[in-house]
Design an enzyme around this catalytic site. Structure first.
Site, PDB file in Angstrom:
ATOM      1  N   LYS A  30     163.392 106.607  69.322  1.00 19.00           N
ATOM      2  CA  LYS A  30     163.502 108.063  69.525  1.00 19.00           C
ATOM      3  C   LYS A  30     163.165 108.535  70.935  1.00 19.00           C
ATOM      4  O   LYS A  30     163.933 109.288  71.536  1.00 19.00           O
ATOM      5  CB  LYS A  30     162.643 108.807  68.483  1.00 19.00           C
ATOM      6  CG  LYS A  30     163.168 108.659  67.046  1.00 19.00           C
ATOM      7  CD  LYS A  30     162.165 109.247  66.049  1.00 19.00           C
ATOM      8  CE  LYS A  30     162.641 109.098  64.609  1.00 19.00           C
ATOM      9  NZ  LYS A  30     161.583 109.519  63.648  1.00 19.00           N
ATOM     10  N   TYR A  79     172.840 107.271  64.712  1.00 18.69           N
ATOM     11  CA  TYR A  79     171.381 107.252  64.534  1.00 18.69           C
ATOM     12  C   TYR A  79     170.927 105.967  63.829  1.00 18.69           C
ATOM     13  O   TYR A  79     169.977 105.307  64.257  1.00 18.69           O
ATOM     14  CB  TYR A  79     170.941 108.493  63.743  1.00 18.69           C
ATOM     15  CG  TYR A  79     169.458 108.505  63.459  1.00 18.69           C
ATOM     16  CD1 TYR A  79     168.527 108.683  64.473  1.00 18.69           C
ATOM     17  CD2 TYR A  79     168.985 108.314  62.153  1.00 18.69           C
ATOM     18  CE1 TYR A  79     167.168 108.670  64.224  1.00 18.69           C
ATOM     19  CE2 TYR A  79     167.623 108.311  61.894  1.00 18.69           C
ATOM     20  CZ  TYR A  79     166.723 108.485  62.927  1.00 18.69           C
ATOM     21  OH  TYR A  79     165.380 108.467  62.668  1.00 18.69           O
ATOM     22  N   TYR A 138     153.384 111.220  64.599  1.00 22.40           N
ATOM     23  CA  TYR A 138     153.586 111.998  63.371  1.00 22.40           C
ATOM     24  C   TYR A 138     152.413 112.935  63.103  1.00 22.40           C
ATOM     25  O   TYR A 138     151.892 113.547  64.034  1.00 22.40           O
ATOM     26  CB  TYR A 138     153.832 111.065  62.176  1.00 22.40           C
ATOM     27  CG  TYR A 138     154.996 110.141  62.386  1.00 22.40           C
ATOM     28  CD1 TYR A 138     156.251 110.646  62.766  1.00 22.40           C
ATOM     29  CD2 TYR A 138     154.859 108.782  62.237  1.00 22.40           C
ATOM     30  CE1 TYR A 138     157.324 109.799  62.965  1.00 22.40           C
ATOM     31  CE2 TYR A 138     155.931 107.928  62.427  1.00 22.40           C
ATOM     32  CZ  TYR A 138     157.161 108.447  62.796  1.00 22.40           C
ATOM     33  OH  TYR A 138     158.207 107.618  62.987  1.00 22.40           O
TER      34      TYR A 138
END
Lengths: 571, 571
Positions: B63, B185, B237
């Site tokens: 990412k 993705y 996260y």
């Protein structure tokens, strides 16, 4: 710097967007045109522009500093068990409590701040508040006063904060009385400080918890580290992520229009302008922070470009010598066996990565290396971890039979495994050279007096000169610390034992080098400087009278001697 | 370093907590005991321990690197308008879309990552994926392959990601076909890399976007800066805040058990161990990161202690002189008027705050200062902003009539307002001294030949010697660049015009100093080195034959001459 701040101040005066905070009525009565900027450096200077000396109530800017107090009082784990460290992604007054426990998400939102305040040590709310006021005052470097009018206004209108406190108490998270907790919290919010004060408070965090003006260690270094991390992740409410992305500085804003921002290890910033954006951050404060961060490249993640090599110089004693004048026999041994003495001169800011690269270089020392002179004078900062890594390497080299010697008295004690530490690299080099010479039988013991026939000057003379000089030059002995050639008319000292140090002009003249047996020193010229016996030293002195006689009677002898001397130290 | 990594690896092998990811079935088939660590330095070395060469699929570690690609392709504002930068405080697969717009909260959660991938330039999904693969390969420094089995498994089970994509498409946030977005993705997630690869990818971010092994500029510096800020705020996260607090490094974890962490400006870390904690982070990876950060003091906010002063040496030409040998008339002028030439030697890593403190010092230069020699040789890093600040100060000093001269050829061009730049500080000092002497009428023009009677040696001689020497010493002229005293038997050169440079041994010997009119140089000793005419130079030569004749016939003349020479350069 002050000029740059003034220019920035003036350029933002036309920015009149935003509105005054209204949720505390007293705050709505402030002059909306106020605008102050201040920047405090770690050497204690404060630059300011505009209304940087106008006090305002700290409000939420108090939060990181009270968090620092709680961390210092209770420790990280105890505090984390009561208040989280996660950005809530919500507004400052959000009800972001952990389901079940009621633990607030972080100490920068109101709920978390109220709980953090309740954690500060203190026997009752009055004592707790005084402890908080003392801490914030120590951060600012002066006693902070309370704005009673704002406090009264907060007490009157703080219902949402009361609700948050009751919710936390209901969940068991807040363990003291709600009124008690809020009383202290409202007071800390109503403490008055100027943009200059806030800049110094920020600089104290930037400086590892030590106030750069008063030098007081307000909180321990790791506490400052933790507070800054929390300001980075949660300081700017629901805009914290974008703030870190764009501005890249740990910061905290308050509803009275203040912003505190920190450039870790560099300085602290205090901003004040009361008109707020929709997120509750000062409009001009945010704009000024952005400009400062961009113009001065303060972003935490800014990559400053390649650094120069950490090893500035490297070599062995065949080419890198001390400035000791040595007789030919010694020079020959150093020339032949100097590969046993290595020198590495380090420079700059040495952190983990730089230390790692030094370790690589030390690991590659050749098998015949026996000494390593580590020069640290050009090192501007030796991070504790780098010092530990270097010391471990020094210990390992010791195991391989390589003695590590350092100079620079200011670094003494940083490398406990270095076998000898000297006042200067120069002396460290001399010591290693002496040790190498001793190993090869070329070093005279301190109490050995060189025979006149073994002096280097002897070889430069012919038979006539040798006979003439032996008679003409009286022997002189100096005790350790005595000045050499101290008497008028003494021109030349031919060293036969001990050592003479050569010092620059002035009472505390710099040591320029030294001269050992078999060499010579002249009386210093008009620029001054001194010659000092560094050991019990003896030799032969040529005085003005002898020189005149020789000039009349045996000028050729003198020509030989001076010619030899003109070459000493120049080969 | 490798040893420290191995030790850390071994110490964590007993940690067997956590479970394999199950939401992609193929990931559950990996060996749970695998554990690899790697650290890549900015000089291109990679240290590794354990299974650092075992490939695993990048998953979410892709990412930040795809975000970097999108930022480089579209610019920050365009990307921010489509994907936010706020930590969601929620799990990796949370549905955190902005109400109304469907804009995902940040590019590190799956929704934001899927959208970010769709932003990468490329004509259709295949081209877009190849562009992404090329980028990630450039970050790693080698071509990354696709794990077809994992890809198939993702395609089969990625329903939650499909749901996220449809929600975004429904809200108008995702502007391409759902299948197209997801196809690219899923492929980026299934790219294979080892812990060593990941460490190099991280080091590329740490290095301002330049791969430290291949030297390829993969993304611009500001992009690397922004990606790191985002990793710091949103990388881990819902544990991002506590991660920044405890570990203090920008990082990103992936569900296959990888973690990428960056120590900006220092190095990159790659970790791999498949067992995950409840938040989806590698158990051993998190533990290893904590130990590394703590043991090596890598925390972003770590305060490394006070630095040495940025100004290492400072003074004026009354005491800080060049190594040019000068005749007495020149020395007297420098001694009297040397206060017009100031020297400041800077050292270490100069960023904003250090530059600011240099500016303070320059602002305090006395009114009679006319030249400033700025020595930059000890500067290990001059941040661009510091260079700009110094140059502005240089321009300002110019306005006050103070010319700033720098040495060190490696810094050439950094201070465009410095009036002259030299190959070395030594030469800069000489130039300023010459200018001061010229102002006081004490400098000889390059084509002026000093009368023999005006040479310093003359004053040291008596009548007899003067007459004898004038006849005995032939005049010699050297063209610029010619070696001085190049013929056998030449022993001494008394300079009457021009300049002789003194160089150390070797073909590219270091310039040790120089000698001007009225001084003298001897033939270099056995250690070698050279004398070179730096201008058209003339003077008188004492050869071995003349010396022998003088020794026989007029030894006293020779004694005077050699005595004078023994003192040259020593006052």
């Amino acid at each position: 710097m002050s000029a740059a701040l003034r220019e920035l101040h003036d350029s933002l005066l036309s920015e009149e967007g935003g509105t005054l905070a209204t949720y505390i009525p007293e705050l709505a009565r402030v002059d909306p045109a106020l605008f102050g900027l201040a920047l405090a450096t770690l050497d204690g200077r404060v630059h300011a522009a505009g209304d940087a000396d106008v006090p305002f109530t700290l409000q939420s800017i108090s939060k990181p500093f009270v968090y620092a107090r709680a961390l210092a009082d209770l420790g990280l784990e105890a505090v984390l068990s009561r208040v989280g460290a996660e950005p809530s992604g919500e507004a400052f007054n959000a009800i972001s409590l952990e389901p079940g426990t009621g633990r607030p998400s972080n100490p920068m939102v109101n709920a978390g701040a109220i709980l953090t305040t309740s954690l500060v040590s203190g026997d009752g709310p009055a004592a707790r508040f005084e402890r908080i006021r003392d801490t914030l005052s120590a951060f600012a470097g002066r006693r902070l006063e309370l704005d009673e009018a704002v406090l009264a206004s907060e007490l009157e209108t703080g219902d949402r904060n009361r609700a948050l406190a009751y919710l936390m108490r209901n969940a068991g998270a807040l363990r003291c009385e709600v009124d008690e907790a809020l009383d202290v919290y409202f007071r800390q919010c109503a403490l008055l400080a100027t943009a200059e004060d806030v800049a110094v408070m920020a600089a104290t965090l930037a400086n590892g918890g030590v106030n750069p003006r008063t030098k007081e260690a307000v909180v321990p270094g790791p506490v400052a580290e933790h507070v800054l991390a929390l300001m980075a992740s949660c300081g700017m409410y629901d805009g914290a992520g974008e703030w870190l992305l764009r501005v890249g500085l740990p910061a905290k804003s308050g509803v009275s229009g203040g912003i505190v921002a920190v450039s870790p290890g560099q300085f602290g910033i205090g901003l004040f302008s009361p008109r707020l954006d929709v997120r509750g951050n000062s409009v001009r404060g945010v704009a000024a922070s952005r400009v400062l961060a961009e113009r001065f490249q303060l972003h935490l993640m800014h990559y400053p470009g390649r650094t120069a090599p950490v090893i500035a110089r490297s070599g062995d004693a065949r080419t890198l010598r001390s400035r000791r004048l040595r007789r030919r026999a010694e020079r020959d041994v150093l020339h032949q066996h100097g590969g046993a003495i290595h020198l590495r001169a380090l420079q700059g800011d040495i952190e983990f990565a730089a230390a790692e690269s030094v370790l690589q270089s030390l690991g590659a020392l050749p098998g015949k290396a026996r000494w390593l002179v580590l020069e640290l004078e050009g090192v501007t900062r030796l991070h504790p971890i780098a010092a530990r890594m270097l010391d471990a390497a020094v210990a390992e080299l010791g195991g391989r039979g390589i003695a590590v010697v350092t100079g620079d008295v200011h670094r003494r004690g940083l490398l406990p495994h270095a076998s000898v530490e000297h006042a200067s690299v120069e002396e460290a080099q001399e010591e290693c050279e002496d040790a190498l010479l001793a190993r090869h039988g070329a070093l005279l013991s301190p109490d050995t007096v060189l025979a006149w026939e073994a002096h280097d000057a002897w070889a430069a003379l012919d038979e006539e000169a040798r006979a003439a000089l032996a008679a003409a030059l009286p022997v002189r002995a100096y005790g350790r610390g005595e000045r050499v050639l101290a008497q008028d008319g003494e021109e030349l000292f031919l060293v036969l034992s001990g050592r003479v140090g050569l010092y620059g002009p002035g009472v505390r003249g710099r040591r320029l080098g030294s001269a050992g047996p078999g060499t010579a020193v002249q009386r210093p010229g008009q620029a001054g400087g001194g010659l000092v016996a560094e050991l019990s030293t003896s030799g032969r002195v040529l005085g003005a009278a002898q020189q005149e006689r020789l000039e009349r009677e045996r000028p050729r002898v003198l020509a030989r001697l001076w010619k030899w001397l003109a070459g000493v130290g120049r080969e």
